[in-house]
Motif scaffolding. Structure first.
Motif, PDB file in Angstrom:
ATOM      1  N   VAL A 153       0.848  -1.194   0.000  1.00 60.83           N
ATOM      2  CA  VAL A 153       0.000   0.000   0.000  1.00 60.83           C
ATOM      3  C   VAL A 153       0.880   1.238   0.000  1.00 60.83           C
ATOM      4  O   VAL A 153       1.833   1.341   0.774  1.00 60.83           O
ATOM      5  N   ASP A 154       0.570   2.206  -0.847  1.00 59.76           N
ATOM      6  CA  ASP A 154       1.279   3.488  -0.821  1.00 59.76           C
ATOM      7  C   ASP A 154       0.368   4.571  -1.381  1.00 59.76           C
ATOM      8  O   ASP A 154      -0.779   4.310  -1.760  1.00 59.76           O
ATOM      9  N   ALA A 155       0.882   5.792  -1.435  1.00 58.52           N
ATOM     10  CA  ALA A 155       0.060   6.935  -1.855  1.00 58.52           C
ATOM     11  C   ALA A 155      -0.471   6.786  -3.271  1.00 58.52           C
ATOM     12  O   ALA A 155      -1.540   7.332  -3.598  1.00 58.52           O
ATOM     13  N   ALA A 156       0.234   6.036  -4.115  1.00 61.77           N
ATOM     14  CA  ALA A 156      -0.214   5.867  -5.489  1.00 61.77           C
ATOM     15  C   ALA A 156      -1.559   5.158  -5.569  1.00 61.77           C
ATOM     16  O   ALA A 156      -2.272   5.279  -6.570  1.00 61.77           O
ATOM     17  N   ASP A 157      -1.922   4.406  -4.532  1.00 59.03           N
ATOM     18  CA  ASP A 157      -3.214   3.714  -4.528  1.00 59.03           C
ATOM     19  C   ASP A 157      -4.395   4.681  -4.474  1.00 59.03           C
ATOM     20  O   ASP A 157      -5.507   4.304  -4.847  1.00 59.03           O
ATOM     21  N   PHE A 158      -4.161   5.905  -4.004  1.00 59.46           N
ATOM     22  CA  PHE A 158      -5.264   6.805  -3.695  1.00 59.46           C
ATOM     23  C   PHE A 158      -5.291   8.064  -4.552  1.00 59.46           C
ATOM     24  O   PHE A 158      -6.179   8.906  -4.373  1.00 59.46           O
ATOM     25  N   GLY A 159      -4.337   8.205  -5.468  1.00 54.68           N
ATOM     26  CA  GLY A 159      -4.328   9.346  -6.373  1.00 54.68           C
ATOM     27  C   GLY A 159      -4.409  10.669  -5.646  1.00 54.68           C
ATOM     28  O   GLY A 159      -3.720  10.894  -4.647  1.00 54.68           O
ATOM     29  N   GLY A 160      -5.296  11.541  -6.114  1.00 53.12           N
ATOM     30  CA  GLY A 160      -5.448  12.858  -5.514  1.00 53.12           C
ATOM     31  C   GLY A 160      -6.089  12.839  -4.145  1.00 53.12           C
ATOM     32  O   GLY A 160      -6.183  13.898  -3.500  1.00 53.12           O
ATOM     33  N   TYR A 161      -6.520  11.665  -3.682  1.00 53.65           N
ATOM     34  CA  TYR A 161      -7.132  11.557  -2.363  1.00 53.65           C
ATOM     35  C   TYR A 161      -6.137  11.122  -1.298  1.00 53.65           C
ATOM     36  O   TYR A 161      -6.507  10.925  -0.141  1.00 53.65           O
ATOM     37  N   ALA A 162      -4.872  10.981  -1.681  1.00 53.32           N
ATOM     38  CA  ALA A 162      -3.834  10.649  -0.713  1.00 53.32           C
ATOM     39  C   ALA A 162      -3.519  11.873   0.132  1.00 53.32           C
ATOM     40  O   ALA A 162      -3.229  12.960  -0.390  1.00 53.32           O
ATOM     41  N   THR A 163      -3.595  11.728   1.443  1.00 51.24           N
ATOM     42  CA  THR A 163      -3.276  12.834   2.336  1.00 51.24           C
ATOM     43  C   THR A 163      -1.768  13.004   2.449  1.00 51.24           C
ATOM     44  O   THR A 163      -0.996  12.108   2.134  1.00 51.24           O
ATOM     45  N   SER A 164      -1.338  14.159   2.904  1.00 53.96           N
ATOM     46  CA  SER A 164       0.081  14.410   3.156  1.00 53.96           C
ATOM     47  C   SER A 164       0.225  15.088   4.521  1.00 53.96           C
ATOM     48  O   SER A 164      -0.287  16.191   4.724  1.00 53.96           O
ATOM     49  N   PRO A 165       0.876  14.409   5.491  1.00 51.04           N
ATOM     50  CA  PRO A 165       1.461  13.076   5.374  1.00 51.04           C
ATOM     51  C   PRO A 165       0.390  12.008   5.132  1.00 51.04           C
ATOM     52  O   PRO A 165      -0.788  12.220   5.442  1.00 51.04           O
TER      53      PRO A 165
ATOM     54  N   ARG B 181      -7.765   7.256   6.043  1.00 52.57           N
ATOM     55  CA  ARG B 181      -8.488   8.406   5.495  1.00 52.57           C
ATOM     56  C   ARG B 181      -8.354   8.461   3.973  1.00 52.57           C
ATOM     57  O   ARG B 181      -9.343   8.710   3.253  1.00 52.57           O
ATOM     58  N   SER B 182      -7.168   8.208   3.466  1.00 54.82           N
ATOM     59  CA  SER B 182      -6.938   8.253   2.021  1.00 54.82           C
ATOM     60  C   SER B 182      -7.708   7.156   1.311  1.00 54.82           C
ATOM     61  O   SER B 182      -8.316   7.368   0.254  1.00 54.82           O
ATOM     62  N   SER B 183      -7.700   5.960   1.909  1.00 52.78           N
ATOM     63  CA  SER B 183      -8.412   4.827   1.324  1.00 52.78           C
ATOM     64  C   SER B 183      -9.909   5.101   1.246  1.00 52.78           C
ATOM     65  O   SER B 183     -10.552   4.874   0.206  1.00 52.78           O
ATOM     66  N   GLY B 184     -10.485   5.607   2.332  1.00 49.37           N
ATOM     67  CA  GLY B 184     -11.907   5.905   2.341  1.00 49.37           C
ATOM     68  C   GLY B 184     -12.278   6.995   1.362  1.00 49.37           C
ATOM     69  O   GLY B 184     -13.301   6.909   0.662  1.00 49.37           O
ATOM     70  N   GLY B 185     -11.463   8.027   1.292  1.00 54.10           N
ATOM     71  CA  GLY B 185     -11.743   9.113   0.360  1.00 54.10           C
ATOM     72  C   GLY B 185     -11.714   8.651  -1.084  1.00 54.10           C
ATOM     73  O   GLY B 185     -12.596   9.004  -1.888  1.00 54.10           O
ATOM     74  N   ALA B 186     -10.711   7.849  -1.426  1.00 53.63           N
ATOM     75  CA  ALA B 186     -10.610   7.346  -2.791  1.00 53.63           C
ATOM     76  C   ALA B 186     -11.745   6.379  -3.117  1.00 53.63           C
ATOM     77  O   ALA B 186     -12.302   6.399  -4.220  1.00 53.63           O
TER      78      ALA B 186
ATOM     79  N   ASP C  92     -14.809   6.316  -1.738  1.00 60.38           N
ATOM     80  CA  ASP C  92     -16.056   7.072  -1.844  1.00 60.38           C
ATOM     81  C   ASP C  92     -16.150   7.806  -3.174  1.00 60.38           C
ATOM     82  O   ASP C  92     -17.248   7.976  -3.724  1.00 60.38           O
ATOM     83  N   ALA C  93     -15.011   8.239  -3.696  1.00 65.57           N
ATOM     84  CA  ALA C  93     -15.001   9.003  -4.946  1.00 65.57           C
ATOM     85  C   ALA C  93     -14.886   8.104  -6.176  1.00 65.57           C
ATOM     86  O   ALA C  93     -14.882   8.608  -7.308  1.00 65.57           O
ATOM     87  N   GLY C  94     -14.788   6.787  -5.960  1.00 65.02           N
ATOM     88  CA  GLY C  94     -14.591   5.886  -7.091  1.00 65.02           C
ATOM     89  C   GLY C  94     -13.240   6.068  -7.743  1.00 65.02           C
ATOM     90  O   GLY C  94     -13.092   5.867  -8.961  1.00 65.02           O
TER      91      GLY C  94
END
Length: 264
Positions: A48-60, A65-70, A72-74
């Motif tokens: 698992v890394d930020a690439a899994d979530f695209g623009g929904y990846a949080t920083s840090p 949170r990133s997984s759920g956001g991505a 929910d947005a499909g």
């Protein structure tokens, strides 16, 4: 019956590969639909890394949170979305893998980490004073069945109550209860093939026959009777088993399994 086989072994000619092939041929011959996720052949990305979530990846990066956001947005990656769609399509899920270091291969754990995303496999339902979400007997995958088909290198005696490796039921509990039952799957007793490193053609023929018999009874086999979270057995919010519900002689993981009614 629509069956998804999630298969994790790097060698197609392996014992696991043969058991996977037996499952496909047996189920298709019986008129069932079968799909296979061959993780090594798919070159499945396990980490698992930020690439899994695209623009929904949080920083840090905050994975939940990133997984759920991505989700929910499909916007989860196509490989993850496809596996989630397979799970929703299936009536039954077979996990075929070797027991390595007392657990599933890393590539299969990585499949779980990425596919069982927030708001899909966990973090669903109401969380309040009386309920702690929909899990352990509820959840997104409710109404579906799962079974582990596991090959083990050592002899069966090593995996008993007095065996050096501990009871196989205890070793598989984190997978059965914590991965499969958690999002709502009914978990069937596993098919375990011991002595996998020393199996002969005759031994395999017998094992294949027993596996075929299990496959043809997947729809009627009683699942492991795990206790459901939100149906009165546990105190809320502590989620500790209520006093007086335990069966004499049981402890540890076995406390979370109900007594089977007579004839079950």
């Amino acid at each position: 019956m629509k069956t998804l086989i999630v298969y994790a072994h790097p060698e197609p000619r392996s014992l696991n590969g043969s058991l996977k092939d037996v499952a496909v041929s047996t189920l298709e011959a019986a008129g069932h639909e079968v799909r296979v996720s061959d993780l090594y052949a798919m070159n499945w990305k396990a980490a698992v890394d930020a690439a899994d979530f695209g623009g929904y990846a949080t920083s840090p990066l905050r994975v939940v949170r990133s997984s759920g956001g991505a989700y929910d947005a499909g916007a989860l990656t196509p490989d993850v979305t496809e596996e989630q769609e397979k799970l929703l399509w299936a009536d039954t899920v077979i996990f075929q893998f070797p027991l390595w270091w007392y657990t599933m291969p890393a590539i299969l754990k990585g499949w779980v980490d990425r596919v069982f995303s927030f708001h899909f496999a966990y973090g669903v339902g109401v969380h309040d004073e009386t309920r702690h979400g929909e899990r352990y007997g509820e959840g997104t995958l409710l109404g579906r069945r799962a079974i582990l088909s596991v090959t083990v290198g050592g002899p069966q005696s090593h995996y008993t109550d007095r065996g050096i490796n501990g009871p196989i039921e205890d070793l598989l509990f984190p997978i059965h209860h914590g991965i499969l039952y958690y999002p709502g799957l009914e978990v069937l007793p596993p098919f375990v093939l011991y002595g996998a490193d020393r199996i002969s053609d005759d031994t395999f023929a017998d094992a294949a026959t027993r596996w075929k018999q299990r496959l043809l009874t997947l729809e009627t086999t009683a699942p492991i009777a795990f206790r459901r979270q939100n149906f009165g057995d546990y105190e809320v919010p502590s989620l500790r088993l209520k006093e007086g519900l335990e069966t004499a002689g049981r402890s540890g993981f076995s406390l979370h399994v109900r007594d089977q009614p007579p004839g079950r």
